[in-house]
Design a protein around this motif. Structure first.
Motif: not given
Length: 561
Positions: A170-181
Motif C-alpha cells: 500500500p501507499k501511505r495515502n491508501e492506509l485508512q484503517g482504525k486509527l486514532k483521530k
C-alpha cells in the motif's frame, strides 16, 4: 469455562466490499466467500495454523510460529490474487492471548484486527513484533510503512508490508484503517481569522494565476539518514557492506550539498525504539531517510524512503533499486539524485561532476575500501593499522580512488605518526593528503579533516581552530570536532577550552574511547591527576588497553590495571 494464556501469531483476513457485493449480487457474493474459505482452510491447516472463528466476510486464526503465519498469508494472498480475484486484506500481530472454549480475547487480538483494517486488497501487513521474529528469514521481503497509532492503543506501532510478485504494497495515502483521530484546535481571536483570510487570498491568487510559485514550499531543508536496520537475508560476514552503504549514502548526500547529519551521529540510532518524530526532534532535522536492504542470490536490493518529521508522512513513493556488488557504487549516484529531486534540492554542477567521476570503482578495490572503513570505525590501534593496510591494498588496485586516499589521511591522523617510522609516515600522510585534494573536489569542504591536516601538515594551528569551529557549527552533535579541538587547545596551552571541549565530546558520545583518552590527557596537562586517572581507568575498563591515545599516560599516572 476454562481459560488458557498463550503467545501466538494472530491473523485476521477480511473481504473488502463484501457487504456491497451482497446487496448487488447475493449469489456471486456467496461464491466468493466459499472460495475464500476454501483457500483459507487449506492454507491454514497446511501451515500448522488453528482456525478460531469465521465471521461473515472474515476469519480469525492463530499460529505458534510467526514464520508459519506469514508463509500462510503469502500463500493465501497469491491465490486470492489469481483470477477470479478476491479482494482480501490480511493482518498479523504477535502477542499474548487468552484462549476460551470457542474464542480468544486480549489486547493483542484487538491490535491484530487494527493491523488488518489498515491494509488494502492484495496486501499482507504485519506488526513490528512479527517483523522482529522473522526479519532474518531470506524467504521473506518487507517494506516498512511507518508508525501508526491505532484506536484504543497506548502507543504508535511500526507496520510492515510483505512484498512478493502477486502481493500489493500500500501507499501511505491508501492506509485508512482504525486509527486514532488527530484533534485539530482553532486558534482564538483575530489571529485565527487572519490566518484563514491569508490562505483564502493565496488560494484565489494561485487559482487565477497571479502567483507563479508553489502554495506550500519545500519543508525539508535538512536530513538524517537512519541506519539500515532492516537487513533481510544477509550473512553476518556482510555487515561491513551494509555499514559501508549507510556511511556512503551520508557522505555522498553531504558532497551533493544537502544538509545531512554525519555517520558518527547516526550510528547511535541502530535498532532504536524511538519514533521518527523523536529522532527528528533530537537531531533538529526536517526529514529522515529510512531504508532497508534485501540480499538475494543475484545481489542486493535497496529500498529508501523519506519521512517528513513534522507530520510523520512519507514524502513520495520509495526509491528502489537492485544491483550486484560490482554495481553498488553507481547505485549511490542514482539514489542521491533521487533524494535531492524528492526534496526539491538542485544539485550544483560541481556535485554532478563529482557523482559522475565516482560512478565507477573497481569492485575489488571497493571491497577492500569498505573493509578498511569497518576497521577505521572501530578505532583501536590494531584496527587502525589494519585499516591502513587495507586502504593501501585498495589503492594498489585503483590508485585514483580519491575516497581511499582521504580514508588514509583520516587513519594516519587517528593513529598518530608513531607506529613504525614517524617521518616516513608523516611523508605518506602528506602524499595521500595531496592525492585526496586532487581527486576529490569536496575534500577541502570537510572542515574537520582539513583542520587536522593544517595541524600536522604545516602547523597552522590558528587556521585549524577556525576549521574546527566551522565543523562544530555544521554538526553540533558530532563528537569528533570537539575531540580534535580538545587536543588542539591543550597543545596551544588553553587548558580551560581543552577540558570544556573534551567534556563535550564524551557527553555527545560516551562510547568514543578516543574522546575519553584525550580528555584524560587534558586533565593531566592541567594537573588534575585524579580526573585523568578516572578517564584512563574508564577507557581501559570499557575498551581495553589497545588504544594508542593513552599509551604512556597510564604509566605516568602509575595505573597498573
Amino acid at each position: 469455562m476454562s481459560r488458557e494464556h498463550r503467545l501466538a501469531a494472530i491473523m485476521f483476513t477480511d473481504i473488502q466490499g463484501y457487504t456491497r457485493l451482497m446487496q448487488e449480487d447475493e449469489e456471486e457474493a456467496i461464491k466468493i466467500r466459499s472460495r475464500h474459505r476454501e483457500i483459507f482452510q487449506k492454507a491454514t491447516y497446511s501451515n500448522r495454523g488453528e482456525i478460531i472463528q469465521y465471521y461473515g466476510d472474515g476469519t480469525l486464526s492463530i499460529f505458534e510460529s510467526c514464520v508459519d503465519a506469514v508463509r500462510c498469508a503469502r500463500e493465501m494472498q497469491e491465490q486470492f490474487q489469481t483470477k477470479p480475484v478476491i479482494p482480501v486484506r490480511i493482518g498479523i500481530h504477535l502477542g499474548d492471548i487468552v484462549m476460551g472454549d470457542e474464542d480468544i480475547i486480549g489486547d493483542s487480538v484487538n491490535v491484530a484486527s487494527r493491523v488488518e483494517s489498515l491494509g488494502i486488497p492484495g496486501s499482507v501487513l504485519i506488526s513490528g513484533k512479527v517483523y522482529e521474529e522473522i526479519r532474518n528469514k531470506r524467504e521473506f521481503e518487507f517494506h516498512r510503512l511507518g508508525a501508526f497509532h491505532f484506536k484504543n492503543d497506548k502507543k504508535p506501532r511500526t507496520i510492515y508490508a510483505l512484498s512478493g510478485d502477486k502481493l500489493v504494497i500500500p501507499k501511505r495515502n491508501e492506509l485508512q484503517g482504525k486509527l486514532k483521530k488527530v484533534k485539530w484546535y482553532k486558534r482564538p481571536g483575530t489571529l485565527y481569522g487572519l490566518s484563514i483570510s491569508v490562505v483564502l487570498i493565496l488560494l484565489v491568487a494561485f487559482g487565477t494565476g497571479t502567483v507563479n510559485f508553489p502554495l506550500f514550499g519545500n519543508r525539508i531543508q535538512s536530513l538524517a539518514v537512519l541506519p539500515l536496520n532492516d537487513r533481510i537475508g544477509l550473512d553476518p560476514k556482510e555487515e561491513y557492506i551494509i555499514e559501508g552503504l549507510h556511511e556512503e549514502i551520508i557522505i555522498r548526500l553531504a558532497k551533493a550539498g544537502l544538509r545531512v547529519k554525519p555517520y558518527s551521529v547516526m550510528i547511535h540510532y541502530r535498532n532504536t525504539d524511538k519514533t521518527p518524530e523523536e529522532i527528528g526532534t533530537e537531531l533538529n532535522v526536517d526529514g529522515l531517510v529510512e531504508g532497508s536492504v534485501f540480499r538475494s542470490d543475484n545481489g542486493y536490493r535497496i529500498r529508501v524512503q523519506i519521512i517528513e518529521v513534522a507530520n510523520q508522512q512519507y514524502v513520495t513513493d520509495p526509491y528502489e533499486a537492485r544491483a550486484e556488488f560490482s554495481g553498488i557504487v553507481s547505485l549511490y549516484n542514482d539514489l542521491v539524485s533521487t533524494i535531492a529531486e524528492q526534496i526539491s534540492h538542485s544539485l550544483s554542477d560541481e556535485a554532478q561532476e563529482y557523482l559522475e567521476q565516482n560512478s565507477q570503482v573497481d569492485p575489488e578495490a571497493y571491497d577492500l575500501y569498505l573493509r578498511g572503513r569497518s576497521h577505521l570505525s572501530k578505532g583501536s590501534e590494531n584496527d587502525l593499522a589494519t585499516a591502513i593496510d587495507l586502504f593501501k591494498e585498495c589503492l594498489e588496485v585503483d590508485s585514483t580512488f580519491g575516497d581511499a586516499h582521504a580514508a588514509l589521511v583520516e587513519s594516519y591522523l587517528l593513529l598518530g605518526f608513531k607506529r613504525k617510522n614517524p617521518f616516513q609516515e608523516l611523508n605518506q600522510f602528506r602524499y595521500h593528503l595531496d592525492q585526496a585534494v586532487s581527486n576529490d573536489p569536496f575534500f577541502e569542504k570537510n572542515h574537520h579533516l582539513m583542520a587536522m591536516a593544517k595541524i600536522f601538515d604545516n602547523w597552522d594551528w590558528t587556521g585549524a581552530a577556525e576549521e574546527l569551529q566551522k565543523a562544530i557549527d555544521a554538526n553540533p552533535r558530532s563528537w569528533e570536532p570537539y575531540d580534535t579541538y580538545c587536543q588542539l587547545m591543550w597543545a596551544m596551552g588553553n587548558m580551560d577550552q581543552s577540558i570544556a571541549a573534551g567534556e563535550k565530546a564524551v557527553e555527545l558520545d560516551p562510547d568514543a574511547h578516543y574522546a575519553h583518552c584525550d580528555l584524560a590527557w587534558a586533565y593531566y596537562f592541567n594537573r588534575q591527576y585524579d580526573q585523568a586517572r578516572m578517564e584512563v581507568n574508564h577507557t581501559i575498563e570499557q575498551f581495553g588497553k589497545d588504544c594508542p591515545h593513552h599509551v604512556g599516560l597510564d604509566i605516568l599516572l602509575d595505573i597498573h590495571s
